[in-house]
Each structure stands twice: as structure tokens, then as C-alpha cells.
Write a protein that holds these residues in place. Structure first.
Motif, PDB file in Angstrom:
ATOM      1  N   GLY A 147      58.121  42.192  49.534  1.00 26.35           N
ATOM      2  CA  GLY A 147      57.208  41.633  50.532  1.00 26.35           C
ATOM      3  C   GLY A 147      55.749  41.778  50.148  1.00 26.35           C
ATOM      4  N   GLY A 148      55.495  42.451  48.998  1.00 24.91           N
ATOM      5  CA  GLY A 148      54.130  42.648  48.537  1.00 24.91           C
ATOM      6  C   GLY A 148      53.547  41.385  47.919  1.00 24.91           C
ATOM      7  N   TYR A 149      52.227  41.363  47.840  1.00 25.51           N
ATOM      8  CA  TYR A 149      51.489  40.207  47.325  1.00 25.51           C
ATOM      9  C   TYR A 149      50.948  40.512  45.939  1.00 25.51           C
ATOM     10  CZ  TYR A 149      51.347  38.210  52.026  1.00 25.51           C
ATOM     11  OH  TYR A 149      51.675  37.666  53.224  1.00 25.51           O
ATOM     12  N   TYR A 150      51.122  39.553  45.023  1.00 22.89           N
ATOM     13  CA  TYR A 150      50.523  39.636  43.698  1.00 22.89           C
ATOM     14  C   TYR A 150      49.626  38.411  43.556  1.00 22.89           C
ATOM     15  CZ  TYR A 150      50.137  41.182  38.858  1.00 22.89           C
ATOM     16  OH  TYR A 150      49.662  41.675  37.664  1.00 22.89           O
ATOM     17  N   VAL A 151      48.348  38.639  43.346  1.00 26.01           N
ATOM     18  CA  VAL A 151      47.358  37.563  43.286  1.00 26.01           C
ATOM     19  C   VAL A 151      46.821  37.462  41.863  1.00 26.01           C
ATOM     20  CG1 VAL A 151      45.155  36.727  44.211  1.00 26.01           C
ATOM     21  CG2 VAL A 151      46.717  38.024  45.690  1.00 26.01           C
ATOM     22  N   ILE A 152      46.837  36.268  41.323  1.00 30.67           N
ATOM     23  CA  ILE A 152      46.267  36.017  39.993  1.00 30.67           C
ATOM     24  C   ILE A 152      45.105  35.058  40.167  1.00 30.67           C
ATOM     25  CG2 ILE A 152      46.668  35.086  37.684  1.00 30.67           C
ATOM     26  CD1 ILE A 152      49.631  35.792  38.047  1.00 30.67           C
ATOM     27  N   GLU A 153      43.936  35.509  39.721  1.00 38.78           N
ATOM     28  CA  GLU A 153      42.737  34.690  39.841  1.00 38.78           C
ATOM     29  C   GLU A 153      42.424  33.980  38.530  1.00 38.78           C
ATOM     30  OE1 GLU A 153      39.440  36.786  41.456  1.00 38.78           O
ATOM     31  OE2 GLU A 153      40.525  37.334  43.277  1.00 38.78           O
ATOM     32  N   ASP A 154      41.749  32.850  38.657  1.00 37.15           N
ATOM     33  CA  ASP A 154      41.183  32.106  37.528  1.00 37.15           C
ATOM     34  C   ASP A 154      42.213  31.615  36.513  1.00 37.15           C
ATOM     35  OD1 ASP A 154      38.598  32.508  38.618  1.00 37.15           O
ATOM     36  OD2 ASP A 154      38.556  34.506  37.743  1.00 37.15           O
ATOM     37  N   TRP A 155      43.389  31.213  36.992  1.00 39.95           N
ATOM     38  CA  TRP A 155      44.416  30.716  36.075  1.00 39.95           C
ATOM     39  C   TRP A 155      44.015  29.380  35.442  1.00 39.95           C
ATOM     40  CZ3 TRP A 155      46.931  26.087  36.856  1.00 39.95           C
ATOM     41  CH2 TRP A 155      46.835  25.535  38.150  1.00 39.95           C
ATOM     42  N   GLY A 156      43.058  28.676  36.041  1.00 39.35           N
ATOM     43  CA  GLY A 156      42.624  27.384  35.514  1.00 39.35           C
ATOM     44  C   GLY A 156      41.941  27.465  34.161  1.00 39.35           C
ATOM     45  N   THR A 157      41.589  28.686  33.707  1.00 40.25           N
ATOM     46  CA  THR A 157      41.002  28.811  32.373  1.00 40.25           C
ATOM     47  C   THR A 157      41.961  28.302  31.301  1.00 40.25           C
ATOM     48  OG1 THR A 157      41.805  31.081  32.174  1.00 40.25           O
ATOM     49  CG2 THR A 157      39.554  30.793  33.001  1.00 40.25           C
ATOM     50  N   GLY A 158      43.245  28.230  31.624  1.00 38.05           N
ATOM     51  CA  GLY A 158      44.228  27.715  30.679  1.00 38.05           C
ATOM     52  C   GLY A 158      44.019  26.256  30.324  1.00 38.05           C
ATOM     53  N   TYR A 159      43.219  25.542  31.128  1.00 35.31           N
ATOM     54  CA  TYR A 159      42.906  24.136  30.840  1.00 35.31           C
ATOM     55  C   TYR A 159      41.591  23.974  30.074  1.00 35.31           C
ATOM     56  CZ  TYR A 159      46.497  22.888  34.251  1.00 35.31           C
ATOM     57  OH  TYR A 159      47.676  22.736  34.928  1.00 35.31           O
ATOM     58  N   TRP A 160      40.880  25.063  29.858  1.00 36.96           N
ATOM     59  CA  TRP A 160      39.574  24.966  29.198  1.00 36.96           C
ATOM     60  C   TRP A 160      39.756  25.064  27.691  1.00 36.96           C
ATOM     61  CZ3 TRP A 160      36.348  29.120  32.278  1.00 36.96           C
ATOM     62  CH2 TRP A 160      36.314  28.756  33.616  1.00 36.96           C
ATOM     63  N   LYS A 161      39.424  24.005  26.992  1.00 35.34           N
ATOM     64  CA  LYS A 161      39.568  24.050  25.537  1.00 35.34           C
ATOM     65  C   LYS A 161      38.605  25.054  24.921  1.00 35.34           C
ATOM     66  CE  LYS A 161      36.657  20.029  24.603  1.00 35.34           C
ATOM     67  NZ  LYS A 161      36.613  18.716  24.015  1.00 35.34           N
ATOM     68  N   SER A 162      37.547  25.432  25.634  1.00 37.19           N
ATOM     69  CA  SER A 162      36.595  26.421  25.115  1.00 37.19           C
ATOM     70  C   SER A 162      37.047  27.862  25.364  1.00 37.19           C
ATOM     71  CB  SER A 162      35.223  26.209  25.755  1.00 37.19           C
ATOM     72  OG  SER A 162      35.316  26.400  27.162  1.00 37.19           O
TER      73      SER A 162
END
Length: 194
Positions: free
Chosen positions: A82-97
């Protein structure tokens, strides 16, 4: 901020650099280490949350392989049901830089019937297209295989484990997902453990 938001919570922070926080409440504990160091994560869990964490927030490296290691280790071993695991900024995977990012490339089909034809031919084991398409886009693009997007794709796969291992339609033996719910939004993923 977290200490004030959770007035009864004990806050544990991990950073690669030394951090000095003056906390008169005594509820903030700061550790120095790397997010992929499982022994360090185990030590923090023993000292701060021996019965498991209620919430884990990963706002760390945003490097897929490092996030993958810490997510699966903490999720399986130290997050309460029932616990929460939060991952922030996963969109960096789309940054070619970004160090492990990959630029998204969209390929469209001319007709939705092409998608249906592909799916039907695939089911029969016939070759239809060189690159598989679904909903007008490539079925799988390179960022699914690595980086932060790859980690999120792995978590989505775990969310779908009941279908993946379905007795009639998947690959048995059946195993239910260890995820109760998953919310994905711009740059943020919230996973609730089953």
C-alpha cells in the motif's frame, strides 16, 4: 518541506554529496551515498523504517540504470504494501542531450486498417511490415530499452504481469502484479505497491 508536510513522519534523505541540515525536531536523517548502493539502502531502511517505508521519492540521478537498481531493490524489499513509490523527472529519457536519453521519433501510418492488417497478420505469423506499428506509431522505439523511459516501461510491464502471464493468452505460470496502481503524468510516476 517534507518534515512540515508530514508532521509525524521521519524523513530520510540520501545524497551523493554531504548535506548538513539543521533540524531541531530530530525527524530528518541525512545519509551520504549512491542511490544504487543496495547495502547503503538496506542500512537506511534498518535505521529509519525497519517495518518498511510508507513513501519513497526518487528525485536522484535521473539515470535509468541507477534508478532501476534503487527502484526494484527498495520496492521489493523496503516499501510497505500500500506504500507509494514516486519517481520524478522520468522524461529525461526523451532528451537526446541527457546522458542516457534518446530522442523520440514518431512514424505514422496512413490508415488504421493498416494497423488491423498488421495485428491480424502478426497473429497468423505472417510478415506484414518491417517495423511493427500500433496506434499509428512504432510499437517500440529505442528509448523503451534504456534510460528513464526504459525503467518506466519495465514498471508498466510489472503492472501488466497478470496479462503477461495469463494462462490462456500470455506466458504461464500466472503471477499477479506486485503493483496495485500506477499513475503516470508529465515527469512524474507514482506506483502503489499491492
Amino acid at each position: 518541506m517534507w518534515r512540515d508536510y508530514f508532521p509525524r513522519g521521519v524523513i530520510a534523505g540520501l545524497d551523493i554529496n554531504p548535506v548538513d541540515i539543521q533540524d531541531p525536531s530530530g525527524r530528518i536523517r541525512v545519509y551520504q551515498g549512491r542511490q544504487q548502493d543496495k547495502a547503503c539502502l538496506d542500512r537506511i531502511a534498518r535505521e529509519v523504517a525497519p517495518d518498511g517505508f510508507d513513501i519513497i521519492i526518487d528525485d536522484a540521478s535521473h539515470i535509468g540504470q541507477l534508478t532501476r537498481i534503487s527502484f526494484w531493490h527498495l520496492f521489493q524489499n523496503h516499501l510497505k504494501s500500500g506504500g507509494y513509490y514516486v519517481i520524478e523527472d522520468w522524461g529525461t529519457g526523451y532528451w537526446k542531450s541527457w546522458p542516457d536519453g534518446h530522442e523520440y521519433s514518431q512514424i505514422t501510418l496512413k490508415s488504421p486498417w493498416s494497423i488491423m492488417e498488421y495485428l491480424a497478420r502478426e497473429k497468423l505469423g505472417l510478415k506484414s511490415f518491417e517495423v511493427p506499428f500500433v496506434n499509428g506509431y512504432q510499437k517500440r522505439f529505442p528509448s523503451h530499452d534504456y534510460g528513464m523511459v526504459g525503467v518506466i516501461k519495465e514498471i508498466i510491464d510489472e503492472c501488466g504481469m497478470g496479462d503477461i502471464t495469463h494462462e490462456q493468452y500470455g506466458t504461464p505460470p500466472f503471477r499477479p502484479s506486485r503493483i496495485k496502481k500506477m499513475h503516470i503524468s508529465h515527469g512524474l510516476v507514482i506506483v502503489i505497491k499491492a
